[in-house]
Design an enzyme around this catalytic site. Structure first.
Site, PDB file in Angstrom:
ATOM      1  N   TRP A 357     -55.662  78.690  72.205  1.00  0.00           N
ATOM      2  CA  TRP A 357     -57.036  79.347  72.183  1.00  0.00           C
ATOM      3  C   TRP A 357     -58.018  78.151  72.665  1.00  0.00           C
ATOM      4  O   TRP A 357     -59.042  78.451  73.153  1.00  0.00           O
ATOM      5  CB  TRP A 357     -57.552  79.444  71.022  1.00  0.00           C
ATOM      6  CG  TRP A 357     -57.624  78.647  70.026  1.00  0.00           C
ATOM      7  CD1 TRP A 357     -56.565  77.861  69.451  1.00  0.00           C
ATOM      8  CD2 TRP A 357     -58.771  78.015  69.433  1.00  0.00           C
ATOM      9  NE1 TRP A 357     -57.029  77.106  68.747  1.00  0.00           N
ATOM     10  CE2 TRP A 357     -58.178  76.835  68.384  1.00  0.00           C
ATOM     11  CE3 TRP A 357     -60.159  78.190  69.629  1.00  0.00           C
ATOM     12  CZ2 TRP A 357     -59.344  76.186  67.805  1.00  0.00           C
ATOM     13  CZ3 TRP A 357     -61.200  77.517  68.946  1.00  0.00           C
ATOM     14  CH2 TRP A 357     -60.500  76.611  68.063  1.00  0.00           C
ATOM     15  N   ASP A 358     -57.347  76.752  73.097  1.00  0.00           N
ATOM     16  CA  ASP A 358     -58.138  76.005  73.639  1.00  0.00           C
ATOM     17  C   ASP A 358     -58.625  76.035  74.944  1.00  0.00           C
ATOM     18  O   ASP A 358     -59.816  75.762  75.291  1.00  0.00           O
ATOM     19  CB  ASP A 358     -57.349  74.536  73.785  1.00  0.00           C
ATOM     20  CG  ASP A 358     -56.191  73.987  72.678  1.00  0.00           C
ATOM     21  OD1 ASP A 358     -56.395  74.992  71.790  1.00  0.00           O
ATOM     22  OD2 ASP A 358     -55.723  73.172  72.547  1.00  0.00           O
ATOM     23  N   GLU A 486     -56.658  73.263  60.332  1.00  0.00           N
ATOM     24  CA  GLU A 486     -55.390  73.706  59.955  1.00  0.00           C
ATOM     25  C   GLU A 486     -55.045  72.755  58.771  1.00  0.00           C
ATOM     26  O   GLU A 486     -53.739  73.024  58.202  1.00  0.00           O
ATOM     27  CB  GLU A 486     -54.340  73.424  61.030  1.00  0.00           C
ATOM     28  CG  GLU A 486     -54.657  74.381  62.175  1.00  0.00           C
ATOM     29  CD  GLU A 486     -53.969  74.145  63.365  1.00  0.00           C
ATOM     30  OE1 GLU A 486     -53.499  75.001  64.223  1.00  0.00           O
ATOM     31  OE2 GLU A 486     -53.573  72.998  63.657  1.00  0.00           O
ATOM     32  N   LYS A 591     -59.277  68.819  59.675  1.00  0.00           N
ATOM     33  CA  LYS A 591     -58.673  68.154  60.726  1.00  0.00           C
ATOM     34  C   LYS A 591     -59.754  68.543  62.074  1.00  0.00           C
ATOM     35  O   LYS A 591     -59.776  67.577  62.933  1.00  0.00           O
ATOM     36  CB  LYS A 591     -57.352  69.231  60.973  1.00  0.00           C
ATOM     37  CG  LYS A 591     -56.561  68.643  62.191  1.00  0.00           C
ATOM     38  CD  LYS A 591     -55.374  69.802  62.586  1.00  0.00           C
ATOM     39  CE  LYS A 591     -54.665  69.402  63.869  1.00  0.00           C
ATOM     40  NZ  LYS A 591     -53.461  70.306  64.135  1.00  0.00           N
ATOM     41  N   GLN A 592     -60.483  69.301  62.253  1.00  0.00           N
ATOM     42  CA  GLN A 592     -61.270  69.551  63.225  1.00  0.00           C
ATOM     43  C   GLN A 592     -62.380  70.646  62.618  1.00  0.00           C
ATOM     44  O   GLN A 592     -62.622  71.042  61.920  1.00  0.00           O
ATOM     45  CB  GLN A 592     -60.521  69.901  64.466  1.00  0.00           C
ATOM     46  CG  GLN A 592     -60.082  71.890  64.276  1.00  0.00           C
ATOM     47  CD  GLN A 592     -59.191  72.075  65.121  1.00  0.00           C
ATOM     48  OE1 GLN A 592     -57.928  71.692  65.228  1.00  0.00           O
ATOM     49  NE2 GLN A 592     -59.856  72.710  66.255  1.00  0.00           N
TER      50      GLN A 592
END
Length: 758
Positions: A357-358, A486, A591-592
């Protein structure tokens, strides 16, 4: 963080060969041309640790999914990029003794990735007894002739006596993947030919049990040299040419290897492939090395002319953005709509090498501004063409509509981690957002009304089936998901997932009103279905904390022991390499960007207070152990005028691989996240937005920078934006007059020499 290359605006340069850093060097000096590419491993034999990797766009293999226990709905296979036949191999000998930089006495070593010309250079002196020979090696994969690999040697005898040199050039199919199950080999040699000065091979991927295509690879090697061809042994998996000759004292000679590489992706059958291989080989053989090299470097110069970002005052920042642009264009330049932006590109095998999906989240906004609109449309077409696979993925979960895959080569989900395959369904939202982003930026609704609406409708049907209605709360909810963070799995009501589900339904409903009656009828959407979608939009549940004034990441997130990342001992970072997975899942660490990913997508939809409260709460809890994380935080920090944080996050995204921030670059580069360094400058520092069909900028210059400038394409115009401590200048380089917004004021760019300064 580990910096092994010198800081230089146009070069990635080292004068050291450190065995413990060899794989890191190889990753960072990878090259490619969108069609093929390779890590920066040596052509010649090297007996220490190395990861030899050559990869071809769209060539992959389905490995059987191997899990301890099977779950219904699991993908049948894990798709992975495979290491191609080693066609770059050239072993070297001095007086019959093999050159091995892991064992020989080596001096004056230089490794130089010239980003402006797209050429990887090496030079070194090998001493064997009283013989000293200098090798200067240039390697490139041509952007002018996509099928061409070229390596050129200039060899100088520094000894007082003659030396006997040997070049053993091969096409070698005896290769392995680093991550292949049970040390599998994937290539079977169909046939090969051999002459004194050249040779060819045709190889095919081995059969698989899943009905996915097998790929055929054709390679023809040619040599240009003053050294003499010699008889070479025949082996089952290799074609070999040997060249030998004498190099007198202080004499220099050259040796060049050219390889033409074609694949069955471009040919109807093996006969056509052989014909194509012969024709291209003949064409290339008639050209000089200088002409082939010049055609390649000229095209790189044109790319930089349009896409370069110039920064004055910070060489590390300058090198970082150019390195990322170089690797992005080496991976994908939009020529082939069958391909996509792989997260590792041509630099390694991790992640399977497939599409994530990046692309939609980060690649689309990058290519929208730096390439023609049809490049981004190719990325959208890639997903549209795989819609049948997305329907299959949803059906495997017992759901309606389409679930686009987390990892894929052909539209079918091929990732074998439960929390990724089944739970990280937020990716559907980014597929829809990419259509919106393309339409908003280009102003062209053609794709939306003809193909995009099919994708949006299919995704909306998935969301409408995936939500459930809580009778107790009288609201719609989504349970059992993994958000962009995640480091939390199987949570209920991830704010970002719920937000993207509702937004997609809302956007689809609005878009359906713009399509013609025939298209609408072909979608077969009932009035009851539309009413259900609207009800979900009206009654979607979102976790929120009034006291903190934040959108809560999920229902139970605030029940965790909330402590900032600064509380983690330095020797336990990164946590994904030091903590158990159980400990990570129980921690509050992110994580992000998760909630902040949604805020980033729709910055103009949130108040300054909302953006500030959420950023202030979540950023200190974020470990940024996803390569995608720093860019989003840099852009939001810039929007909030947190200059120091924006610069810190830009440095992290710009030099993530160059400085090995997350201690994982040895596996390959983080290609898709490299878009983030450009986005951090253009959307962050320069504040570029599209509002009501108007392009706007609100730039600032980081304190340690003196000046920066970049180009953007927007609706048929090319603009150059230059920012320094005195203000901003926007030049209309080409295209029709355009009204933009600069620092809140409307400015008319009337002709190709007009500029606006504020």
């Amino acid at each position: 963080m580990k910096r092994i290359f010198e800081v230089d605006p146009w070069h990635v340069l080292s004068h050291e060969l450190v065995p413990t850093d060899k794989r890191l060097q190889e990753s960072i000096t990878s090259i490619g041309n969108g069609y093929m590419g390779m890590r920066g491993m040596f052509e010649e034999h090297y007996s220490n640790d190395t990861l030899k990797g050559i990869y071809l766009g769209g060539v992959w293999y389905p490995d059987k999914t191997r899990v301890g226990w099977w779950k219904n709905g699991y993908p049948a296979y894990f798709g992975k990029v495979i290491n191609a036949v080693n066609f770059i191999k050239v072993n070297l000998t001095i007086d019959g003794d093999q050159v091995d930089l892991a064992k020989d006495k080596v001096s004056d070593f230089t490794l130089d990735l010239d980003m402006h010309s797209g050429i990887l250079r090496r030079s070194f002196i090998v001493t064997k007894g009283d013989k000293r020979v200098q090798f200067m090696i240039d390697r490139f994969v041509s952007v002018a002739q996509k099928e061409l690999f070229d390596v050129h040697y200039s060899v100088h005898n520094l000894s007082e006596e003659p030396v006997q040199l040997g070049f053993i050039s091969q096409i070698d199919a005896d290769v392995f993947n680093e991550d292949a199950n049970y040390d599998e080999q994937f290539w079977q040699v169909l046939d090969k030919s051999h002459a004194i000065t050249g040779g060819s091979m045709v190889a095919e991927t081995k059969p698989n049990d899943f009905g996915t295509p097998r790929f055929t690879l054709g390679m023809q090697m040619m040599h240009k040299t003053d050294f003499r061809g010699a008889a070479a042994p025949e082996t089952e998996k290799a074609v070999t040419n040997i060249f030998r000759g004498t190099l007198d004292a202080d004499e220099t000679k050259t040796f060049e290897k050219r390889v033409i590489v074609v694949t069955s992706r471009d040919y109807e059958d093996v006969t056509a492939l052989r014909t194509g291989l012969a024709q291209i080989s003949e064409q290339v053989a008639s050209q000089s090395y200088e002409d082939l090299r010049q055609a390649h470097t000229d095209l790189w110069a044109k790319r930089w002319e349009l896409a370069d970002v110039a920064i004055d005052g910070d060489d590390a920042a300058q090198q970082g953005i150019r390195f990322n642009l170089f690797q992005l264009f080496s991976t994908y330049y939009g020529e082939d709509s069958r391909l996509n932006l792989g997260p590792k590109g041509f630099t390694g095998e991790k992640y399977g090498g497939a599409t994530y999906w990046d692309t939609e989240a980060f690649g689309v906004p990058f290519y929208l501004s730096l390439a023609k609109p049809d490049v981004t449309e190719h990325l959208l077409e890639y997903r549209y063409n795989q819609l049948d696979g997305a329907y299959h993925n949803a059906q495997m979960q017992g759901l309606d509509g389409a679930l686009f895959p987390m990892v894929t080569f052909n539209g079918i989900e091929c990732h074998n981690e439960w929390e990724i395959t089944f739970e990280e369904i937020h990716r559907n939202g980014s597929i829809a957002y990419a259509i919106f982003n393309y339409t908003r930026y280009t102003g062209d609704t053609t794709y939306l009304k003809t193909k995009g609406i099919d994708v949006l409708t299919a995704i909306s049907r998935f969301w409408a089936d995936r939500v459930h209605f809580s009778e107790r709360n009288q609201q719609y909810m989504i349970h059992g998901v993994t958000g962009p963070n995640e480091y939390e799995n199987n949570v209920n009501n991830n704010w970002y997932t719920n937000f993207m589900a509702r937004w997609t339904l809302e956007y689809t409903l609005a878009s359906l009103k713009t399509v013609d009656d025939d298209k609408r009828e072909s979608l077969n959407i009932s009035a009851a279905e539309l009413a259900k979608w609207q009800d979900i939009v009206d009654r979607m549940y979102f976790p929120h904390d009034d006291k903190l004034g934040i959108f809560v990441q999920n229902d139970t997130y605030l029940d965790k022991d909330i402590k900032p990342v600064s509380a983690i001992p330095a020797d336990q970072r990164p946590i994904n390499q030091n903590w158990s997975w159980d400990k990570i899942l129980r921690s509050p660490y992110i994580k992000q960007a998760d909630v902040l990913q949604g805020v980033y997508y729709f910055m103009d939809s949130f108040t300054h207070e909302q953006k500030k409260a959420n950023f202030d709460f979540y950023e200190p809890l974020t470990v940024h152990e996803s390569s995608l994380s720093p860019a989003v935080h840099a852009i939001l920090a810039a929007d909030l005028h947190y200059e120091d944080k924006a610069v810190e996050m830009y440095a992290r995204t710009a030099r993530l691989d160059l400085d090995n921030y997350n201690n994982d670059t040895v596996d390959g580069l983080h290609i898709t996240s490299m878009t983030g360094s450009w986005l951090a400058i253009v959307q962050g520092f320069a504040g570029m937005r599209v509002r009501d069909d108007t392009l706007s900028f609100a730039p600032f210059v980081p304190k340690q920078w003196q000046h920066y400038q970049f180009h953007v394409n927007f609706r048929g115009r090319l603009l150059k934006v230059a920012v320094d401590q005195n203000g901003t200048t926007v030049d209309l380089v080409s295209g029709q007059p355009l009204t933009i917004e600069l620092n809140g004021k409307s400015v008319e760019l009337a002709d190709s020499v007009a500029s606006a300064t504020n």
